[in-house]
Enzyme design. Structure first.
Site, PDB file in Angstrom:
ATOM      1  N   CYS A  55       9.656   8.721  -3.114  1.00  0.00           N
ATOM      2  CA  CYS A  55       8.861   9.590  -3.972  1.00  0.00           C
ATOM      3  C   CYS A  55       9.566   9.740  -5.317  1.00  0.00           C
ATOM      4  O   CYS A  55      10.736  10.113  -5.373  1.00  0.00           O
ATOM      5  CB  CYS A  55       8.683  10.950  -3.312  1.00  0.00           C
ATOM      6  SG  CYS A  55       7.836  12.116  -4.378  1.00  0.00           S
ATOM      7  N   ARG A 108       0.848  -1.189   0.000  1.00  0.00           N
ATOM      8  CA  ARG A 108       0.000   0.000   0.000  1.00  0.00           C
ATOM      9  C   ARG A 108       0.894   1.254   0.000  1.00  0.00           C
ATOM     10  O   ARG A 108       0.963   1.972  -0.986  1.00  0.00           O
ATOM     11  CB  ARG A 108      -0.933  -0.029   1.240  1.00  0.00           C
ATOM     12  CG  ARG A 108      -2.066   0.975   1.223  1.00  0.00           C
ATOM     13  CD  ARG A 108      -1.701   2.343   1.643  1.00  0.00           C
ATOM     14  NE  ARG A 108      -1.109   2.381   2.986  1.00  0.00           N
ATOM     15  CZ  ARG A 108      -0.526   3.449   3.492  1.00  0.00           C
ATOM     16  NH1 ARG A 108      -0.438   4.562   2.780  1.00  0.00           N
ATOM     17  NH2 ARG A 108       0.014   3.431   4.701  1.00  0.00           N
ATOM     18  N   ASP A 109       1.621   1.460   1.073  1.00  0.00           N
ATOM     19  CA  ASP A 109       2.395   2.696   1.215  1.00  0.00           C
ATOM     20  C   ASP A 109       3.516   2.768   0.178  1.00  0.00           C
ATOM     21  O   ASP A 109       3.826   3.838  -0.346  1.00  0.00           O
ATOM     22  CB  ASP A 109       2.988   2.760   2.631  1.00  0.00           C
ATOM     23  CG  ASP A 109       3.264   4.178   3.082  1.00  0.00           C
ATOM     24  OD1 ASP A 109       2.987   5.112   2.318  1.00  0.00           O
ATOM     25  OD2 ASP A 109       3.767   4.359   4.200  1.00  0.00           O
ATOM     26  N   HIS A 167       4.840   3.671  12.721  1.00  0.00           N
ATOM     27  CA  HIS A 167       4.941   3.715  11.257  1.00  0.00           C
ATOM     28  C   HIS A 167       5.982   4.780  10.914  1.00  0.00           C
ATOM     29  O   HIS A 167       5.706   5.977  10.996  1.00  0.00           O
ATOM     30  CB  HIS A 167       3.571   4.060  10.661  1.00  0.00           C
ATOM     31  CG  HIS A 167       3.563   4.165   9.168  1.00  0.00           C
ATOM     32  ND1 HIS A 167       3.044   3.189   8.356  1.00  0.00           N
ATOM     33  CD2 HIS A 167       4.007   5.142   8.330  1.00  0.00           C
ATOM     34  CE1 HIS A 167       3.180   3.560   7.088  1.00  0.00           C
ATOM     35  NE2 HIS A 167       3.754   4.748   7.051  1.00  0.00           N
ATOM     36  N   ASN A 208       9.430   3.670   3.445  1.00  0.00           N
ATOM     37  CA  ASN A 208       9.277   3.134   4.797  1.00  0.00           C
ATOM     38  C   ASN A 208      10.594   2.539   5.280  1.00  0.00           C
ATOM     39  O   ASN A 208      11.501   2.282   4.494  1.00  0.00           O
ATOM     40  CB  ASN A 208       8.218   2.018   4.793  1.00  0.00           C
ATOM     41  CG  ASN A 208       6.842   2.539   4.483  1.00  0.00           C
ATOM     42  OD1 ASN A 208       6.413   2.548   3.341  1.00  0.00           O
ATOM     43  ND2 ASN A 208       6.141   2.995   5.495  1.00  0.00           N
ATOM     44  N   HIS A 251       9.225   6.362   8.427  1.00  0.00           N
ATOM     45  CA  HIS A 251       9.923   6.437   7.147  1.00  0.00           C
ATOM     46  C   HIS A 251      11.401   6.732   7.414  1.00  0.00           C
ATOM     47  O   HIS A 251      11.736   7.416   8.377  1.00  0.00           O
ATOM     48  CB  HIS A 251       9.288   7.512   6.253  1.00  0.00           C
ATOM     49  CG  HIS A 251       7.989   7.057   5.661  1.00  0.00           C
ATOM     50  ND1 HIS A 251       7.822   6.820   4.321  1.00  0.00           N
ATOM     51  CD2 HIS A 251       6.808   6.745   6.234  1.00  0.00           C
ATOM     52  CE1 HIS A 251       6.580   6.407   4.097  1.00  0.00           C
ATOM     53  NE2 HIS A 251       5.941   6.353   5.240  1.00  0.00           N
TER      54      HIS A 251
HETATM   55 ZN    ZN Z   1       3.861   5.945   5.322  1.00  0.00          ZN
END
Ligand code: ZN
Length: 311
Positions: free
Chosen positions: A242, A13-14, A209, A251, A211
């Site tokens: 990105c 997902r992420d 969570h 992540n 990064h």
């Molecule tokens: Zn994230």
């Protein structure tokens, strides 16, 4: 019995949501199967956003259906709103993750709502799941994005993070995920905020969570663990940089996180050698996408003993 930590794969997902090249559904299923074979037992497999907003995750239904066939796997999905929650309920996912931003500016630019309005939306999602989900209703977690800093506002007040965590817990969250969405966090801040929020909302669990944008990912994991956190999000190969910001990593790396905990004698249930097969699947499908990780590069040290084998 060895102490254990829970590691949830969020790369599907992420990680994938920031990658333009669409991964075919069959590849996603092969990736899922390989991680399951490696012992991963909690995976955020997709997001129930409108398919036209995010074509990469337009196959959410198919991926969730396949994931639900794997015994003992906790199938988790992100939900942006009540409509997403309805899709998750219809499919029978085990866990839904609603996300709001602690930073007002970030929440406004993401969903054009104030943080307070999003807390109210979350409350409605919890009510919806209680009404429609019955005894087998999914767990509903709330992710607090930008808990440790924001690209729009810079610093995020720690008391505000704490207040919103308490509001969301009072709204009926089954778990809270404190997220360092943009990699602004440091171990000191993470230790302070986790310690306070865990003490405030116990027994509601608090997950992390993070990064690895500025290289503090694993240090932050360790700080959260020392503060009492037992559940961590990570992505295979740190997937999720990105495409418009070269060098901006995604992540924290799943393999390195597993390695750190297993080396410390904390059981993850995940087999690092089998995880390499999953990495190969992703690498072959997305050859242009950078995969990170020290263990993938250097290999396991000769003195490494997984906890499960030592026991
Ligand atoms: Zn994230």
């Amino acid at each position: 019995m060895a102490e254990s930590v829970q590691i949830r794969e969020v790369g599907m997902r992420d990680g994938l949501q920031s990658i333009a090249e669409i991964m075919p559904t069959e590849t996603k299923l092969a990736w899922l199967d390989a991680e399951y074979a490696a012992g991963v037992r909690e995976i955020e497999v997709s997001s129930f956003v409108p398919p036209k907003l995010l074509p990469q995750l337009a196959d959410a239904e198919a991926v969730v259906k396949h994931a639900l066939t794997l015994p003992g796997l906790t199938v988790s999905a992100l939900i942006p709103n009540s409509r997403g929650a309805e899709r998750g309920l219809a499919l029978g996912v085990h866990e839904m993750n609603f996300v709001l931003s602690v930073s007002e500016g970030h929440n406004l630019s993401n969903v054009r709502r104030s943080t307070e309005e999003s807390v109210a939306d979350f409350r409605r999602v919890v009510e919806l799941c209680r009404e429609q989900g019955g005894a087998n209703r999914p767990r509903v977690n709330c992710g607090l994005a930008t808990s440790f800093g924001c690209t729009i506002e810079g610093d995020v007040d720690e008391d505000r993070v704490r207040r919103i965590a308490n509001e969301v817990a009072a709204a009926g969250a089954d778990g809270i995920i404190l997220a360092d969405t943009v990699g602004y966090g440091n171990p000191a801040a993470i230790g302070r905020v986790f310690r306070r929020v865990i003490a405030d909302i116990a027994p509601v669990p608090v997950a992390a969570h993070f990064h690895d944008t500025r290289g503090l990912g694993l240090a932050n994991v360790l700080a959260a663990f020392a503060a009492g956190c037992k559940a961590f999000d990570a992505s295979l190969g740190g997937l999720g940089g990105c495409p418009y910001a070269p060098g901006a990593t995604g992540n924290i790396v799943l393999e390195d996180t597993v390695f750190m905990f297993e080396s410390m004698g904390l059981e993850t249930g995940i087999d690092l050698e089998k995880l390499a097969a999953a990495r190969e699947i992703v690498h072959r499908a997305l050859p242009e996408v950078m995969l990170y990780g020290a263990i993938a590069k250097a290999g396991l040290p000769r003195n490494f003993h997984p906890v499960a084998q030592a026991a």
